[in-house]
Design an enzyme around this catalytic site. Structure first.
Site, short mmCIF file in Angstrom:
data_model
loop_
_atom_site.label_atom_id
_atom_site.label_comp_id
_atom_site.label_asym_id
_atom_site.label_seq_id
_atom_site.Cartn_x
_atom_site.Cartn_y
_atom_site.Cartn_z
CE1 TYR A 1 5.73 -1.13 -0.15
CE2 TYR A 1 5.33 -0.56 -2.74
CZ TYR A 1 4.96 -0.74 -1.20
OH TYR A 1 3.73 -0.36 -0.97
N GLY B 1 5.45 2.53 8.19
CA GLY B 1 5.08 1.62 6.91
C GLY B 1 6.04 0.28 6.94
CG ASN C 1 3.94 5.62 -4.97
OD1 ASN C 1 4.63 6.51 -4.31
ND2 ASN C 1 2.75 5.21 -4.36
#
Length: 163
Positions: A133, A99, A126
């Protein structure tokens, strides 16, 4: 040690991309909304006016995940931006930096293309994705709320166009 590679999708990847989209929809508890077909996807990615691009992540030759993105535009910056619609890494490949590699790749594309920003949305439940992030340096745009018109409401609004 496994080998990770990123590559742009080709028309031959349509079945794979559709499968990854459906896996993502299942994870996001939105499988009932994943109604697009292979023909729809092929037209959107490789038709006369491509609407999006896809990068496929492969680990030791196996499809590990993907990122689907498109160009947005900022009137304030007077520059295009990169909007990430979907990022997905299959569960068996998570924790290997895939990711992160996909996100860094997209950031590099945005910089290379002269874009002014790189944005995406994340479901508020989530927590693992949100934490990921934040580690990348992303900041929430809490003062903004996503709005959507789709389905019957979209058609009803379009019918008001007149003219």
């Amino acid at each position: 040690m496994s080998h990770l590679s990123l590559r742009p999708a080709t028309p031959a990847d349509i079945p794979l991309i559709l499968s990854l989209v459906r896996e993502l929809a299942e994870y996001e508890r939105l499988a009932h909304e994943a109604v697009g077909t292979a023909a729809d996807l092929e037209a959107a990615l490789f038709g006369a006016r491509p609407a999006a691009e896809v990068v496929i992540a492969e680990c030791d030759g196996q499809a590990a995940g993907f990122a689907l993105f498109f160009v947005s535009f900022s009137t304030f910056l007077c520059k295009p931006g990169l909007y990430l619609e979907d990022l997905y890494v299959r569960p068996e490949f998570r924790g290997r930096g895939i990711g992160h590699r996909l996100m860094a790749h997209l950031a590099a594309l945005a910089v290379e293309r002269g874009y002014g920003r790189f944005e995406w949305s994340v479901l508020d439940w989530n927590a693992p994705a949100i934490a990921f992030y934040r580690r990348l340096g992303a900041r929430p745009m809490d003062e903004w709320t996503v709005q959507r018109v789709d389905g019957q409401a979209l058609h009803a609004l379009a019918a008001q166009a007149g003219g």
